[in-house]
Design an enzyme around this catalytic site. Structure first.
Site, PDB file in Angstrom:
ATOM      1  N   HIS A  63       0.833  -1.209   0.000  1.00  0.00           N
ATOM      2  CA  HIS A  63       0.000   0.000   0.000  1.00  0.00           C
ATOM      3  C   HIS A  63       0.865   1.257   0.000  1.00  0.00           C
ATOM      4  CE1 HIS A  63      -3.069  -2.865   1.095  1.00  0.00           C
ATOM      5  NE2 HIS A  63      -2.474  -3.140   2.235  1.00  0.00           N
ATOM      6  N   HIS A  93       5.249   6.640   6.776  1.00  0.00           N
ATOM      7  CA  HIS A  93       5.001   6.205   5.398  1.00  0.00           C
ATOM      8  C   HIS A  93       4.506   7.411   4.606  1.00  0.00           C
ATOM      9  CE1 HIS A  93       1.110   5.965   7.434  1.00  0.00           C
ATOM     10  NE2 HIS A  93       0.637   6.360   6.269  1.00  0.00           N
ATOM     11  N   HIS A  95       2.038   8.961   1.058  1.00  0.00           N
ATOM     12  CA  HIS A  95       0.976   8.791   0.054  1.00  0.00           C
ATOM     13  C   HIS A  95       1.353   9.737  -1.088  1.00  0.00           C
ATOM     14  CE1 HIS A  95      -1.763   6.826   3.037  1.00  0.00           C
ATOM     15  NE2 HIS A  95      -1.049   7.554   3.875  1.00  0.00           N
ATOM     16  N   GLU A 105      -3.358  13.363   0.995  1.00  0.00           N
ATOM     17  CA  GLU A 105      -4.668  12.879   1.462  1.00  0.00           C
ATOM     18  C   GLU A 105      -5.494  14.068   1.983  1.00  0.00           C
ATOM     19  OE1 GLU A 105      -3.900   9.191   3.948  1.00  0.00           O
ATOM     20  OE2 GLU A 105      -4.733   8.481   2.059  1.00  0.00           O
ATOM     21  N   HIS A 118       3.198  10.639   6.709  1.00  0.00           N
ATOM     22  CA  HIS A 118       2.497  10.370   7.975  1.00  0.00           C
ATOM     23  C   HIS A 118       3.437   9.705   8.966  1.00  0.00           C
ATOM     24  CE1 HIS A 118      -1.612  10.322   5.739  1.00  0.00           C
ATOM     25  NE2 HIS A 118      -1.237  11.562   6.089  1.00  0.00           N
ATOM     26  N   THR A 198      -6.481   6.397   7.585  1.00  0.00           N
ATOM     27  CA  THR A 198      -7.009   6.674   6.234  1.00  0.00           C
ATOM     28  C   THR A 198      -6.986   5.438   5.333  1.00  0.00           C
ATOM     29  OG1 THR A 198      -4.868   7.310   5.308  1.00  0.00           O
ATOM     30  CG2 THR A 198      -6.198   9.066   6.341  1.00  0.00           C
TER      31      THR A 198
HETATM   32  C1  LIG Z   1      -2.091  -0.074   6.260  1.00  0.00           C
HETATM   33  N1  LIG Z   1      -1.875   1.153   6.962  1.00  0.00           N
HETATM   34  C2  LIG Z   1      -2.406   1.235   8.327  1.00  0.00           C
HETATM   35  C3  LIG Z   1      -1.733   0.190   9.234  1.00  0.00           C
HETATM   36  N2  LIG Z   1      -1.949   0.511  10.652  1.00  0.00           N
HETATM   37  C4  LIG Z   1      -3.096   0.099  11.347  1.00  0.00           C
HETATM   38  C5  LIG Z   1      -3.944   1.029  11.902  1.00  0.00           C
HETATM   39  C6  LIG Z   1      -5.093   0.612  12.609  1.00  0.00           C
HETATM   40  C7  LIG Z   1      -5.369  -0.709  12.761  1.00  0.00           C
HETATM   41  C8  LIG Z   1      -4.513  -1.638  12.196  1.00  0.00           C
HETATM   42  O1  LIG Z   1      -4.833  -2.922  12.386  1.00  0.00           O
HETATM   43  C9  LIG Z   1      -3.947  -3.841  11.843  1.00  0.00           C
HETATM   44  C10 LIG Z   1      -3.362  -1.246  11.498  1.00  0.00           C
HETATM   45  S1  LIG Z   1      -1.133   1.809  11.143  1.00  0.00           S
HETATM   46  O2  LIG Z   1      -1.553   2.232  12.444  1.00  0.00           O
HETATM   47  O3  LIG Z   1       0.250   1.577  11.007  1.00  0.00           O
HETATM   48  C11 LIG Z   1      -1.663   2.948  10.050  1.00  0.00           C
HETATM   49  S2  LIG Z   1      -1.642   4.637  10.260  1.00  0.00           S
HETATM   50  C12 LIG Z   1      -2.310   4.976   8.724  1.00  0.00           C
HETATM   51  S3  LIG Z   1      -2.604   6.589   8.225  1.00  0.00           S
HETATM   52  N3  LIG Z   1      -2.573   6.660   6.663  1.00  0.00           N
HETATM   53  O4  LIG Z   1      -3.907   6.964   8.702  1.00  0.00           O
HETATM   54  O5  LIG Z   1      -1.511   7.368   8.792  1.00  0.00           O
HETATM   55  C13 LIG Z   1      -2.559   3.806   8.076  1.00  0.00           C
HETATM   56  C14 LIG Z   1      -2.199   2.642   8.817  1.00  0.00           C
HETATM   57 ZN   LIG Z   2      -0.970   7.482   5.865  1.00  0.00          ZN
END
Ligand SMILES: CN[C@H]1CN(c2cccc(OC)c2)S(=O)(=O)c2sc(S(N)(=O)=O)cc21
Ligand SMILES: [Zn+2]
Length: 260
Positions: A63, A93, A95, A105, A118, A198
């Protein structure tokens, strides 16, 4: 198979089918409209204690490209601003968009930036594990930094030079000694609002802190992110990793506050 992605069949418009939070009341990202932001004098400055931070690896999770940190203690935390508890740096990471297109975003009065960084932190004071924090309304704090295109960024090459090692989904390589302080703009003035992750699972567990000042990177540096692939080495269909952003979501009465 992947559960979700950014394509036509598995992208943001269909995430709600497997992830009900998608239609929640505090989803992210949002369009930030500066004139509608309420200035909150009680909001103190953001403090980033990253001096002893320990990056561990850089990876392609299908992703985005992610730099992970050792979050087994409070060596690198974000505190102050809207945060009640200091939050530990777990990963950062990006976007981004396609060539010459925008890929941030969050947007500012409808303006998108080329990319958005982020820095993901979790509240280890209140929650025992990151997984627990990730589902709690005050569990995560994500610092968002806009990237605009212009001159080369003097330190971003540390990241872009490593991207060839993580071209394929599922690849990971050592990435030690990198301190993300070198990616900060000169001002830490910010907007903040309660929102969500997100990407799926879209948990509404994020205190968003978006820096007003973008950093500048070159189009050439941005193009290196686009050599990454959404797909794994063994997959025949190679899909370039780009446009990995979710569009803005309804504000639903939330207040965006600013420090100054
Ligand atoms: C794939 N990306 C996410 C992975 N994670 C995630 C978040 C919540 C629950 C979870 O269950 C496994 C995993 S994460 O916390 O590392 C984040 S933060 C983020 S963003 N774009 O809002 O900053 C996307 C993700
Ligand atoms: Zn992000």
């Amino acid at each position: 198979g992947n559960l979700w992605g950014y394509g036509k069949e598995d992208g943001p418009s269909v995430w709600h089918k497997h992830y009900p939070s998608a239609k929640g009341n505090q989803q992210s990202p949002i369009d930030i409209v500066p004139h509608q932001v309420s200035h909150d004098p009680s909001l103190g400055p953001i403090v980033l204690n990253y001096d002893h931070c320990t990056s561990i690896s850089i990876s392609n999770n299908g992703h985005s490209v992610v730099v992970e940190f050792d979050d087994s203690d409070d060596r690198s935390v974000i505190l102050g601003g809207p945060l009640v508890n200091p939050c530990r740096l777990k990963q950062f990471h990006f976007h981004w968009g396609g060539k010459g297109c925008c890929g941030s975003e969050h947007s500012v009065a409808g303006k998108n930036y080329a990319s958005e960084l982020h820095l993901v932190h979790w509240n280890a004071v209140k929650y025992r594990t990151y997984g627990e924090a990730a589902t709690a309304p005050d569990g995560l704090a994500v610092l968002g930094i806009f990237l605009q295109t212009g001159d080369d960024h003097r330190w971003l090459h540390m990241i872009t030079d490593a991207l060839f090692m993580v071209k394929f989904k599922g690849s990971v390589t050592d990435f030690r000694g990198f301190n993300p302080k070198c990616l900060l703009p000169s001002s830490l003035h910010y907007w903040t609002y309660p929102g969500s992750v997100t990407t799926p699972p879209l948990h509404e567990s994020v205190t968003w802190i978006i820096l007003k000042e973008p950093i500048t990177v070159s189009e050439r540096q941005m193009s290196k992110f686009r050599m990454l692939l959404f797909t794994a080495e063994e997959e025949d269909q190679r899909m370039r990793m780009e446009n990995n952003f979710r569009p803005p979501q309804p504000l639903k009465g939330r207040k965006v506050r600013s420090s100054v």
